[in-house]
Enzyme design. Structure first.
Site, PDB file in Angstrom:
ATOM      1  N   LYS A   1       0.745  -1.113  -0.007  1.00 14.39           N
ATOM      2  CA  LYS A   1       0.163   0.031   0.076  1.00 14.39           C
ATOM      3  C   LYS A   1       1.285   0.914   0.210  1.00 14.39           C
ATOM      4  O   LYS A   1       1.429   1.515   1.106  1.00 14.39           O
ATOM      5  CB  LYS A   1      -0.778   0.151   1.366  1.00 14.39           C
ATOM      6  CG  LYS A   1      -1.667   1.074   1.178  1.00 14.39           C
ATOM      7  CD  LYS A   1      -2.562   1.444   2.691  1.00 14.39           C
ATOM      8  CE  LYS A   1      -2.144   2.897   3.668  1.00 14.39           C
ATOM      9  NZ  LYS A   1      -1.927   4.064   2.588  1.00 14.39           N
TER      10      LYS A   1
ATOM     11  N   GLU B   1      10.105   0.762  10.512  1.00 16.73           N
ATOM     12  CA  GLU B   1      11.138   1.768  10.728  1.00 16.73           C
ATOM     13  C   GLU B   1      10.815   3.377  10.797  1.00 16.73           C
ATOM     14  O   GLU B   1       9.611   2.987   9.965  1.00 16.73           O
ATOM     15  CB  GLU B   1      11.881   1.825   9.237  1.00 16.73           C
ATOM     16  CG  GLU B   1      13.177   2.399   9.430  1.00 16.73           C
ATOM     17  CD  GLU B   1      12.933   3.517   8.598  1.00 16.73           C
ATOM     18  OE1 GLU B   1      12.916   4.308   9.426  1.00 16.73           O
ATOM     19  OE2 GLU B   1      12.780   3.871   7.567  1.00 16.73           O
TER      20      GLU B   1
ATOM     21  N   CYS C   1      13.130  10.324   7.495  1.00 13.74           N
ATOM     22  CA  CYS C   1      13.552   9.309   9.411  1.00 13.74           C
ATOM     23  C   CYS C   1      15.009  10.282   9.836  1.00 13.74           C
ATOM     24  O   CYS C   1      15.659  10.160  11.309  1.00 13.74           O
ATOM     25  CB  CYS C   1      13.327   8.436   9.352  1.00 13.74           C
ATOM     26  SG  CYS C   1      13.766   7.215   7.855  1.00 13.74           S
TER      27      CYS C   1
ATOM     28  N   GLU D   1       9.992  15.333  16.395  1.00 15.15           N
ATOM     29  CA  GLU D   1      10.171  15.098  15.211  1.00 15.15           C
ATOM     30  C   GLU D   1       9.177  15.912  14.767  1.00 15.15           C
ATOM     31  O   GLU D   1       7.836  16.445  14.172  1.00 15.15           O
ATOM     32  CB  GLU D   1      10.059  13.207  15.040  1.00 15.15           C
ATOM     33  CG  GLU D   1      10.522  13.322  13.068  1.00 15.15           C
ATOM     34  CD  GLU D   1      10.122  12.105  13.157  1.00 15.15           C
ATOM     35  OE1 GLU D   1      11.093  10.997  11.807  1.00 15.15           O
ATOM     36  OE2 GLU D   1       9.718  11.490  12.605  1.00 15.15           O
TER      37      GLU D   1
END
Length: 467
Positions: free
Chosen positions: A158, A234, A268, A365
């Site tokens: 997806k 991850e 990331c 983040e």
């Protein structure tokens, strides 16, 4: 003090905006917008579609069929040369690397007690679900399917709802290349429907996810509640870079800004916490601001562009809200900190100095082009500060002292530590995080273990066994 193109007020250049952006290149025809299952293109069972938007212009590219319980630069706003030399090149290298593993995945024979022989086989897990993010849609597609296919699995993937076009085009290439029907299936849609269906489906044996820590927790819970499928995650990072006074500052500024601003900070691995040793702190900040002024912001399809737009309005607003929090909490805004006033979802590369560990921009983040520069005095202090995060994805150390480099890298709680470089990713080297940055490893030989089941076969040696 005077700065290029204007004066400095409160640490921020008044005339920070670049010249108006050039008009975008004409959008080519999009051929593949349907769901790809068993090498055939299908419409949504419920008749639903969703738009995909060019973040550089805000213009709709096309509508895509939405799956539920059932081109790179345009789609992501990524500068074309980044997409070509990083994403496409990395994808090719990943495919070639795992193609070399297809006839080298095997078990072992081991001595056991008494009159027995024991050996292992590595068998495919089965049907592997993959849910990939919008920031590197092509590269993440290959990171997921290459080891899965090399181990003999089939895949249901997806793509992110913001960036489905790359994956669908790859589906057409997969069919053209002669893959058997059903080996790779592509289901565009939204996380709460298509993504949740993959995580909870009883006939999917493993799910791999790249994205936020919050969604990763939901996927792991859904996998546990369904058929206890294997999960690799991850997830996010708040990655520290430690700069010692003996390092080459000009080179370090280039590497840390590569880490902070690459892909508009939407990675990331983003180098968002820069710890600089006190004697060279002021010079490091000065050099960082000087270099940031020369970053070319513009149309992602223009070759000169190195900094494109953010992916969507939600991400754009979140970044600017965090920038505002940095100002309010007392960090010094040295460059950027605002949107480009022309069009689209562009934010200037942003640099804060005098950042403290308790500030939101030092803890959360950001996933945007924001570089936080902090000061440290001792090695022990900076290691403790670097490790005081819920994340543990990547880190970097900059020093000329090999003994210091080895001791600091060993002490850092991160799955990857770069020494005198940043974002040095290779298909041969494993990638993954500690703590809330995820479980398992992608890339390298280590990733193969995520896509195989190990079967032990033990035979008793006797006269009854004959050829």
């Amino acid at each position: 003090a005077m700065a290029q193109n204007g004066t400095i007020e409160n640490g921020l250049a008044r005339n920070a905006c670049p010249p108006p952006l050039p008009q975008p290149v004409k959008i080519p025809e999009i051929k593949h917008t349907k769901i790809f299952i068993n090498n055939e293109w299908h419409t949504s069972i419920k008749g639903k579609k969703f738009p995909t938007i060019n973040p550089a212009t805000g213009v709709k590219i096309c509508d895509v069929e939405e799956a539920d319980k059932t081109l790179e630069s345009m789609d992501t706003g990524k500068p074309f040369l980044h997409a070509f030399f990083v994403d496409l090149d990395g994808s090719i290298k990943t495919l070639r690397y795992y193609a070399g593993w297809t006839d080298k995945i095997h078990g072992k024979t081991m001595p056991v007690d008494e009159n027995f022989v024991c050996f292992t086989k590595h068998e495919p897990v089965g049907v592997c679900g993959a849910i990939i993010p919008w920031n590197f849609p092509l590269l993440m597609f290959m990171w997921k399917i290459a080891p899965a296919l090399a181990c003999g699995n089939t895949v249901v993937i997806k793509p992110a709802e913001q960036t489905p076009l790359t994956a669908l085009h790859v589906g057409a290439l997969i069919k053209e290349a002669g893959f058997p029907p059903g080996v790779v299936n592509i289901v565009p849609g939204f996380g709460p429907t298509a993504g949740a269906a993959i995580a909870s489906h009883m006939n999917i044996d493993k799910v791999a996810f790249t994205g936020s820590t919050e969604v990763g927790q939901l996927i792991k819970a859904a996998a546990a509640k369904s058929n206890l499928k294997r999960v690799t995650l991850e997830l996010g990072g708040k990655n520290p870079c430690i700069v010692f006074a003996d390092s080459d500052l000009q080179s370090v500024v280039e590497e840390t800004q590569k880490g902070a601003f690459f892909n508009q900070g939407q990675a990331c691995t983003a180098a968002s916490r820069i710890y600089v040793e006190e004697p060279v702190y002021d010079e490091f900040v000065r050099l960082s601001v000087e270099r940031a002024k020369n970053i070319a912001i513009g149309d992602p399809l223009e070759p000169r562009t190195s900094h494109g737009p953010q992916i969507d309005q939600h991400q754009f607003d979140k970044i600017l809200e965090l920038v505002d929090s940095g100002k309010k909490e007392g960090a010094m805004l040295k460059w950027g900190g605002c949107a480009v006033e022309d069009r689209g979802l562009f934010i200037h590369p942003t640099i804060f100095s005098d950042v403290k560990d308790h500030m939101r921009i030092a803890k959360e983040e950001i996933f945007g082009p924001v570089q936080c520069i902090m000061k440290f005095k001792t090695q022990e202090e900076v290691i403790n500060r670097a490790n005081s995060s819920q994340y543990g994805l990547t880190a970097a150390v900059f020093t000329r002292d090999i003994h210091r480099a080895m001791s600091v890298s060993a002490a850092l709680e991160a799955g990857t530590v770069w020494v005198n470089c940043y974002n040095a990713l290779h298909a041969q080297a494993p990638f993954g995080g500690y703590k809330m940055s995820g479980n398992g490893r992608e890339l390298g030989e280590y990733a193969l273990a995520e896509y195989t089941e190990v079967k032990a076969i033990t035979m008793k040696l006797s006269e009854q066994l004959t050829l």
